[in-house]
Scaffold this motif. Structure first.
Motif, PDB file in Angstrom:
ATOM      1  N   SER A 164     -34.434  17.782 -18.391  1.00  0.00           N
ATOM      2  CA  SER A 164     -33.763  19.083 -18.349  1.00  0.00           C
ATOM      3  C   SER A 164     -34.761  20.193 -18.017  1.00  0.00           C
ATOM      4  O   SER A 164     -34.409  21.213 -17.443  1.00  0.00           O
ATOM      5  CB  SER A 164     -33.101  19.364 -19.698  1.00  0.00           C
ATOM      6  N   GLN A 165     -36.009  19.958 -18.379  1.00  0.00           N
ATOM      7  CA  GLN A 165     -37.062  20.918 -18.097  1.00  0.00           C
ATOM      8  C   GLN A 165     -37.141  21.222 -16.587  1.00  0.00           C
ATOM      9  O   GLN A 165     -37.441  22.343 -16.175  1.00  0.00           O
ATOM     10  CB  GLN A 165     -38.385  20.307 -18.550  1.00  0.00           C
ATOM     11  N   CYS A 166     -36.871  20.202 -15.798  1.00  0.00           N
ATOM     12  CA  CYS A 166     -37.002  20.339 -14.347  1.00  0.00           C
ATOM     13  C   CYS A 166     -36.057  21.399 -13.798  1.00  0.00           C
ATOM     14  O   CYS A 166     -36.308  21.992 -12.765  1.00  0.00           O
ATOM     15  CB  CYS A 166     -36.728  19.006 -13.664  1.00  0.00           C
ATOM     16  N   ASP A 167     -34.899  21.585 -14.491  1.00  0.00           N
ATOM     17  CA  ASP A 167     -33.928  22.560 -14.005  1.00  0.00           C
ATOM     18  C   ASP A 167     -34.223  23.965 -14.497  1.00  0.00           C
ATOM     19  O   ASP A 167     -33.767  24.935 -13.903  1.00  0.00           O
ATOM     20  CB  ASP A 167     -32.521  22.165 -14.474  1.00  0.00           C
ATOM     21  N   THR A 168     -34.938  24.045 -15.601  1.00  0.00           N
ATOM     22  CA  THR A 168     -35.042  25.356 -16.245  1.00  0.00           C
ATOM     23  C   THR A 168     -36.410  26.015 -16.094  1.00  0.00           C
ATOM     24  O   THR A 168     -36.500  27.233 -16.068  1.00  0.00           O
ATOM     25  CB  THR A 168     -34.722  25.225 -17.746  1.00  0.00           C
ATOM     26  N   VAL A 169     -37.460  25.224 -16.014  1.00  0.00           N
ATOM     27  CA  VAL A 169     -38.800  25.806 -16.008  1.00  0.00           C
ATOM     28  C   VAL A 169     -39.401  25.716 -14.605  1.00  0.00           C
ATOM     29  O   VAL A 169     -39.430  24.641 -14.031  1.00  0.00           O
ATOM     30  CB  VAL A 169     -39.710  25.055 -17.010  1.00  0.00           C
ATOM     31  N   PRO A 170     -39.852  26.864 -14.077  1.00  0.00           N
ATOM     32  CA  PRO A 170     -40.484  26.815 -12.756  1.00  0.00           C
ATOM     33  C   PRO A 170     -41.721  25.923 -12.765  1.00  0.00           C
ATOM     34  O   PRO A 170     -42.393  25.792 -13.773  1.00  0.00           O
ATOM     35  CB  PRO A 170     -40.881  28.270 -12.488  1.00  0.00           C
ATOM     36  N   LEU A 171     -41.962  25.307 -11.611  1.00  0.00           N
ATOM     37  CA  LEU A 171     -43.104  24.397 -11.524  1.00  0.00           C
ATOM     38  C   LEU A 171     -44.409  25.170 -11.440  1.00  0.00           C
ATOM     39  O   LEU A 171     -44.483  26.222 -10.830  1.00  0.00           O
ATOM     40  CB  LEU A 171     -42.980  23.544 -10.266  1.00  0.00           C
ATOM     41  N   GLU A 172     -45.412  24.625 -12.094  1.00  0.00           N
ATOM     42  CA  GLU A 172     -46.745  25.170 -11.922  1.00  0.00           C
ATOM     43  C   GLU A 172     -47.643  24.044 -11.491  1.00  0.00           C
ATOM     44  O   GLU A 172     -47.409  22.877 -11.813  1.00  0.00           O
ATOM     45  CB  GLU A 172     -47.255  25.722 -13.260  1.00  0.00           C
TER      46      GLU A 172
END
Lengths: 329, 281, 329
Positions: free
Chosen positions: A305-313
């Motif tokens: 779910s993190q993949c949808d909510t947190v921008p990639l760094e």
């Protein structure tokens, strides 16, 4: 997407910094590159690998300043020797191109003028960029032709492109690219369409010449095996993002991004049998319209779910090993 | 294969110029079909009382030396001019395509014969050749059509032939052979349809040219004879009155001619797109 | 073993003419390009044979001869007990063998009629050679084939430009297997595809061979791919077979110097240089000297013998053939 500021050391020759490129098409804007950063040191050979449509050629063209008219650089910097190529005048860029930056194209026959002798074509480049009296120009051309291992240079000087084989033509375009001893050469799929034995010879040549002249080389290829053999470092691209950069051996021994791992698993090599050749599910996403933070999300089996909510760094996960993934290996 | 209505609509929306050309084309077709019904006056009715009257509310385009209404004559002439052009272009397209496909696909002696025949036609100044044909065969509408068709033939045969030479190297032609298609079927279902999009541009440009050609023949007195309303004759008849100030006699039929030629020239690109499945969304 | 295909002393020479003006009334001297020169091999029923060589070695010509798209100059092609070399290419369309030997093309895009939907393309051989004309039977069979090659049925109504490269490759395969051919020739079926798709297509081909019991003639320049699918390999160089043998044995111990070079040209991670030991340019295939080894000039071995007698294809061990005076060097 936040990026780490690329470290600009003394040695860094080319630093592409958060570059984004968009293409306006009839059916929407294609976000071909988004926040792409990497750097290249003098004398280093870096491979940019990815499937077709991953944006690797766009990156090369943008760096050379020869993007198609439909393409627009929306943000970012391209620092060559600490000068931003996007800020200088067109005429200055033209001066640099051919002299300090040069390009080896995919289709050598199309890159050569069919009705001009190859020797003359190399002379034309010298005339435009090097201050040489005409007599020395011819000498230099013969020198270049023997440098790219063309036998009997004084006879080949008068040859037309159609008289030469594909491998020979590619040698000529390499001679063209190296005519003014550039500091950076971008080779865009230089061996696609050549036979395997010729491919090996051409790549050997490029690598040898790069070592001799301390030239930085950017090798753009879809062939992971080829990149693995000849490059110091690899930049893996997927759908306009850089997903992982690492030293070649690190990347192959410990791929950290799921896409890189899948790409390696899908590439045939002498140790693999068919059962160990694992296809990558799905297709590249459509780069028009709304895209998730991670463009590999829909093809990934590690997605959360993190993949949808947190921008990639981009994270540093090892010695010079960067990966853009929340759930990397 | 077919041009779907959806695709046509898409192309028209994409390109306003094509839309304009398409509307112009529709109005020409409308005039050609219903011209006789909507013309305000009988195009052949003479009335010496109002001869050479300038454009007015009663006669928008004015009247000619015999007092005939120029607007009515220009409208009624649409059918004849368009008819000649369409018939001629269709004829040369049909025959030229067959010759071109045969010559391109088979090569060898067929190619040689077709090539020489075309060169022979091309050796003449084309309009002079058309004049000669009409003069020899007689002043009829059919003969204008034949003459126009013959002088356009080389264009179609050559364009189709060169397209076929390219297309026959494509992998799908070999694939068609392996799927059990004979030579004739390959020519009809693979080569010709794939050459069509390029042909459409030529057809459209050629239509304008054929109209000019037919009008030109009438203008110099070959072909359609007075009093039949036809743009070329009308311009020819009106030309003598330009010096004396009655400009409308030649001006309005000339403008009609220009309108038609302009329309077909604009239409070309749009037609090509609508025959090319790659342009479908 | 029961051979499905046997090629005996097959030759194809193309006339080439020097069209340069050389005086009035003189016919230009005619030359012969030896595309396929005295080639013999056999393919057992159910076997998968690889055909390897560089561009211009005659592998495409050989494929076109076996599929009877062009007529041979000389020689026999025995297929299912009949010498099909005797059937003129003009009449092959109506001969029974046409449905039994099918071809998967190199370029999936170029091999599909842009005016045909996927359905039309797959249905074409069924209509022409399979005598299926009722629309419901045709529909069923095409859908069955689409399932078999993993092509979604919703894509059947699409035109080639509307589907991806991998999907086009599937359409090409479905078309080729539509009539359950005994022999399927694959002409570099994956060279135009990305690695992610290549793996899927290779696995599909392996599955199909097993389920449908076809024999494969797999043409490729990519040795890594040939290894995966083929039981035996034939190596061609300038129109001649230079080596032939079991895939594993041939890879483990190549006997011919050209085979060695081909294997050395496979990229190996981090080797930095290929081990290819070739020099010069290939000899001309036009009017070649019948006494000189075709590989002479590129080979590191330049013995007198190589220049005086053409080496013949000879059996070294069981099922292992090589055409070289100095094998195993």
């Amino acid at each position: 997407m936040k990026e780490m500021q690329p470290k600009t050391t003394q040695e860094t020759l080319l630093a592409v910094d958060r570059l984004s490129v968009e293409f306006a098409t009839r059916r929407g804007t294609v976000r071909a590159l988004e926040n792409v950063s990497f750097d290249l040191k003098a004398g280093e050979i870096v491979g940019i690998v990815g499937e077709s449509g991953s944006g690797k050629s766009v990156l090369a063209f943008a760096t050379m300043g020869i993007l198609d008219r439909a393409g627009k650089i929306t943000s970012g910097r391209i620092l060559f020797d600490n000068i931003d190529l996007l800020q200088i005048k067109r005429s200055q860029l033209r001066q640099k191109r051919g002299k300090e930056l040069s390009m080896i194209f995919q289709n050598p026959r199309a890159a050569l003028n069919p009705i001009r002798k190859i020797g003359r074509q190399i002379e034309d480049v010298l005339q435009a960029h090097a201050n040489l009296p005409p007599k020395q120009r011819r000498e230099r051309v013969l020198e270049l032709l023997s440098l790219v291992r063309i036998s009997d240079p004084s006879r080949r000087y008068n040859a037309y492109p159609y008289e030469l084989s594909g491998g020979m033509c590619q040698r000529v375009t390499i001679a063209l690219a190296l005519a003014c001893s550039p500091r950076l050469a971008i080779a865009d799929e230089p061996t696609t369409g050549l036979d395997v034995t010729t491919q090996a010879a051409v790549m050997d040549l490029i690598v040898d010449l790069a070592a001799q002249t301390h030239m930085a080389t950017l090798l753009i290829t879809h062939d992971l095996e080829l990149a693995a053999q000849y490059c110091d470092r690899l930049v893996v691209m997927h759908a306009g993002h850089i997903v992982e950069t690492a030293k070649t051996s690190d990347l192959f021994q410990h791929p950290r991004h799921p896409y890189t791992a899948k790409l390696i698993a899908a590439t045939p090599d002498p140790e693999k049998d068919l059962a160990h050749l694992i296809p990558i599910p799905g297709n590249l996403p459509d780069l028009r319209g709304e895209l998730p933070f991670c463009r590999f999300r829909d093809r990934c089996d590690r997605a959360s779910s993190q993949c949808d909510t947190v921008p990639l760094e981009r994270k540093l996960v090892g010695n010079n090993h960067q990966v853009a993934c929340h759930n990397h290996f | 294969m077919t041009i779907s209505i959806r695709q046509t609509r898409y192309i028209l929306q994409e390109n306003t110029l094509t839309l304009v050309a398409f509307l112009m084309f529709l109005s020409l077709i409308f005039l050609a079909i219903f011209g006789n019904a909507i013309a305000p006056y009988d195009p052949l009715e003479t009335n010496s009382a109002i001869a050479l009257s300038p454009p007015s509310l009663q006669h928008w385009f004015g009247t000619d030396q015999l007092g005939r209404d120029i607007l009515s004559r220009a409208i009624v002439a649409t059918r004849l001019d368009l008819g000649i052009a369409i018939a001629a272009v269709f004829l040369s397209f049909f025959i030229g395509s067959i010759l071109g496909v045969l010559a391109g696909y088979w090569g060898g002696w067929i190619d040689n014969i077709v090539g020489r025949a075309i060169d022979t036609i091309m050796a003449f100044p084309l309009f002079v050749l058309a004049m000669g044909i009409v003069a020899a065969l007689g002043n009829t509408v059919e003969n204008i059509i034949y003459a126009t068709a013959i002088i356009n033939l080389p264009l179609y045969a050559r364009v189709i032939r060169s397209e076929v030479l390219i297309i026959k190297k494509a992998g799908y032609i070999e694939a068609a052979k392996l799927s059990g298609n004979g030579d004739w079927r390959i020519m009809a279902r693979y080569l010709f349809p794939n050459a069509l999009p390029v042909m459409m541009v030529h057809i459209s440009l050629n239509m304008g040219w054929a109209i000019l050609n037919a009008a030109g023949l009438s203008f110099i007195g070959l072909g359609v004879r007075p009093p039949t309303p036809e743009w070329g004759i009308m311009v020819a008849e009106g030309a003598t009155y330009i010096i004396s100030g009655e400009w409308w006699l030649a001006m309005f039929p000339g403008l009609s001619l220009m309108f038609a030629v302009f329309c077909f020239n604009l239409l070309g690109d749009g037609l090509r797109d609508s025959f090319d499945p790659r342009k479908k969304t | 073993m029961n051979n499905i295909l046997e090629v005996n002393n097959l030759k194809k020479f193309f006339p080439t003419q020097n069209r340069v003006f050389n005086g009035f009334g003189k016919k230009p001297p005619s030359h012969l390009l030896h595309a396929v020169d005295n080639v013999s091999f056999s393919l057992a029923s159910g076997e998968s044979l690889g055909l390897v060589g560089e561009s211009g070695c005659g592998k495409s010509t050989l494929v076109r001869l076996i599929t009877r798209l062009i007529d041979p100059t000389e020689g026999e092609i025995w297929f299912a007990g009949e010498n099909i070399a005797r059937i003129p290419a003009q009449k092959a369309a109506r001969h029974g063998m046409r449905s039994q030997i099918q071809l998967v093309f190199q370029d999936p895009h170029d091999s599909l009629n842009p005016r045909f939907t996927a359905f039309d393309s797959i249905a074409e051989p069924l209509k022409r050679l399979g005598n299926i004309s009722q629309s419901d039977r045709l529909q069923n069979r095409v859908e069955e084939l689409a399932d078999r090659v993993g092509l979604s049925q919703t894509l059947l109504t699409r035109f080639p430009h509307q589907i991806s490269g991998g999907q086009k490759a599937r359409v090409g395969i479905a078309r080729a297997i539509a009539l359950n051919p005994k022999l399927l020739i694959l002409d570099e079926p994956t060279s135009a595809l990305d690695v992610s798709v290549q793996a899927i297509i290779l696995r599909l081909l392996a599955d199909l061979r097993e389920t449908l019991g076809m024999s494969y003639l797999f043409v490729s320049h990519d040795l890594n791919v040939v290894r995966l699918l083929c039981d035996r390999v034939v190596v061609m160089y300038l129109g001649k077979i230079v080596e032939m043998g079991n895939t594993n044995a041939l890879f483990r111990q190549p006997l011919h110097p050209y085979t060695k070079a081909l294997i050395a040209a496979i990229p190996h991670p981090n080797s930095r240089h290929s081990a290819v030991n070739l020099k010069g340019e290939p000899r001309s295939p036009i009017d070649p000297d019948p006494h000189v080894c075709r590989f002479y000039g590129r080979c590191f071995k330049e013995a007198k013998q190589c220049h005086q007698t053409m080496p013949l294809l000879q059996s070294k061990e069981s099922d292992r053939f090589v055409a070289c005076h100095f094998p195993e060097i």
